[in-house]
Write an enzyme that holds these catalytic residues in place. Structure first.
Site, PDB file in Angstrom:
ATOM      1  N   ASN A  81      65.896  22.025  14.266  1.00 28.65           N
ATOM      2  CA  ASN A  81      66.200  23.516  13.822  1.00 28.65           C
ATOM      3  C   ASN A  81      65.716  23.540  12.411  1.00 28.65           C
ATOM      4  O   ASN A  81      64.916  22.679  12.016  1.00 28.65           O
ATOM      5  CB  ASN A  81      67.935  23.426  13.675  1.00 28.65           C
ATOM      6  CG  ASN A  81      68.136  25.038  13.868  1.00 28.65           C
ATOM      7  OD1 ASN A  81      67.567  26.185  13.290  1.00 28.65           O
ATOM      8  ND2 ASN A  81      69.167  25.305  14.503  1.00 28.65           N
ATOM      9  N   HIS A 111      64.313   4.405  -4.376  1.00 26.19           N
ATOM     10  CA  HIS A 111      64.218   4.290  -6.169  1.00 26.19           C
ATOM     11  C   HIS A 111      65.067   3.171  -6.621  1.00 26.19           C
ATOM     12  O   HIS A 111      66.294   3.161  -6.184  1.00 26.19           O
ATOM     13  CB  HIS A 111      64.294   5.362  -6.647  1.00 26.19           C
ATOM     14  CG  HIS A 111      63.155   6.496  -6.341  1.00 26.19           C
ATOM     15  ND1 HIS A 111      62.038   6.531  -7.195  1.00 26.19           N
ATOM     16  CD2 HIS A 111      63.293   7.300  -5.537  1.00 26.19           C
ATOM     17  CE1 HIS A 111      61.316   7.318  -6.360  1.00 26.19           C
ATOM     18  NE2 HIS A 111      61.932   7.952  -5.398  1.00 26.19           N
ATOM     19  N   ALA A 160      77.959  16.915  11.175  1.00 22.47           N
ATOM     20  CA  ALA A 160      77.416  17.596  10.079  1.00 22.47           C
ATOM     21  C   ALA A 160      77.759  17.331   8.869  1.00 22.47           C
ATOM     22  O   ALA A 160      78.746  16.790   8.399  1.00 22.47           O
ATOM     23  CB  ALA A 160      77.726  19.031  10.516  1.00 22.47           C
ATOM     24  N   LYS A 166      73.848   3.409   6.298  1.00 22.50           N
ATOM     25  CA  LYS A 166      73.749   2.074   7.015  1.00 22.50           C
ATOM     26  C   LYS A 166      73.621   2.571   8.453  1.00 22.50           C
ATOM     27  O   LYS A 166      73.903   3.507   9.209  1.00 22.50           O
ATOM     28  CB  LYS A 166      75.249   1.652   6.764  1.00 22.50           C
ATOM     29  CG  LYS A 166      75.422   1.082   5.377  1.00 22.50           C
ATOM     30  CD  LYS A 166      76.935   0.509   5.496  1.00 22.50           C
ATOM     31  CE  LYS A 166      76.940  -0.266   4.031  1.00 22.50           C
ATOM     32  NZ  LYS A 166      78.216  -0.987   3.685  1.00 22.50           N
ATOM     33  N   ARG A 180      80.408   6.896   8.500  1.00 22.80           N
ATOM     34  CA  ARG A 180      80.949   5.937   8.936  1.00 22.80           C
ATOM     35  C   ARG A 180      81.198   6.253  10.408  1.00 22.80           C
ATOM     36  O   ARG A 180      81.499   7.160  10.905  1.00 22.80           O
ATOM     37  CB  ARG A 180      82.138   5.374   8.515  1.00 22.80           C
ATOM     38  CG  ARG A 180      83.453   6.363   8.355  1.00 22.80           C
ATOM     39  CD  ARG A 180      84.600   5.905   7.480  1.00 22.80           C
ATOM     40  NE  ARG A 180      85.654   6.968   7.847  1.00 22.80           N
ATOM     41  CZ  ARG A 180      86.524   7.027   8.623  1.00 22.80           C
ATOM     42  NH1 ARG A 180      86.212   6.435   9.885  1.00 22.80           N
ATOM     43  NH2 ARG A 180      87.396   8.339   8.853  1.00 22.80           N
ATOM     44  N   ARG A 183      84.387   6.663  16.239  1.00 27.09           N
ATOM     45  CA  ARG A 183      84.733   6.050  17.594  1.00 27.09           C
ATOM     46  C   ARG A 183      83.595   5.814  18.450  1.00 27.09           C
ATOM     47  O   ARG A 183      82.503   6.483  18.115  1.00 27.09           O
ATOM     48  CB  ARG A 183      86.007   6.942  18.176  1.00 27.09           C
ATOM     49  CG  ARG A 183      85.405   8.326  18.563  1.00 27.09           C
ATOM     50  CD  ARG A 183      86.545   9.370  19.007  1.00 27.09           C
ATOM     51  NE  ARG A 183      86.036  10.605  19.468  1.00 27.09           N
ATOM     52  CZ  ARG A 183      85.058  10.842  20.447  1.00 27.09           C
ATOM     53  NH1 ARG A 183      84.784  10.137  21.370  1.00 27.09           N
ATOM     54  NH2 ARG A 183      84.815  12.032  20.715  1.00 27.09           N
TER      55      ARG A 183
END
Length: 195
Positions: A81, A111, A160, A166, A180, A183
């Protein structure tokens, strides 16, 4: 048409490596972002000239931005989009059937945190670069940031507004700041469940 170097780069210096990697893609991005909605063939031509690889049946809704373009490798049926930003100082791999909501940023630049390490002896900025991999069938929601060194496993959904610093395993729902895993994705997530 875009082979004449600029007089100065964005930082006020005369840097040929910057021009060779970023000037022509910058001009092509301008052209891409000026296309009309029915100029799909022209958009495709620009992407083929600018990006490392682009699969079939892509749709990248302008405006679209990248640094160099040549480090971007996109699979088949990619959809993005509005306002996709790919900061591709290092390689960015985007798999098949990947979906981006509006305002997604993928960044390969890191940086230094400590201020003494942010500038070299000559005054130039110091950075490290790490590739980003987004595997097949990933859906990235609106307003997400995906940072350097991240791998998002196949089939995953990134909610969103997430800041992904990570890696995310395959078939996961992940969201948040910082992002994070919430599930796994299972057959219970199907709209039409198998018999």
């Amino acid at each position: 048409m875009y082979d004449t170097p600029p007089l100065r780069d964005n930082y006020g210096g005369y840097t040929k490596p910057w021009w060779e990697k970023a000037y022509k893609p910058g001009q092509l991005l301008y052209d891409y972002n000026q296309t009309r909605i029915d100029e799909l063939e022209r958009r495709r031509q620009i992407l083929e000239e600018m990006l490392g690889d682009i699969g079939e049946r892509e749709l990248i809704t302008p405006p679209f931005y990248c640094d160099q373009g040549g480090n971007v490798h996109i699979g088949r049926q990619f959809y993005s989009n509005y306002n996709c930003i790919l900061l591709d100082g290092e390689r960015i791999d985007i798999g098949d059937r990947v979906l981006f909501g509006p305002n997604v940023t993928v960044c390969t630049f890191r940086h230094p945190i400590h201020p003494d390490e942010r500038y070299g002896p000559d005054g130039s900025t110091t950075i490290t670069l790490e590739p980003v991999v987004i595997e097949d069938d990933v859906w990235v929601g609106a307003n997400c940031f995906i940072g350097p060194g991240v791998r998002i496993g196949h089939g995953s959904v990134v909610g969103a507004g997430s800041v992904v610093l990570k890696s995310i395993p395959p078939m996961s729902v992940a969201a948040g700041v910082p992002c994070r895993v919430i599930r796994p994705i299972t057959d219970d997530d199907r709209v039409e469940r198998p018999l």
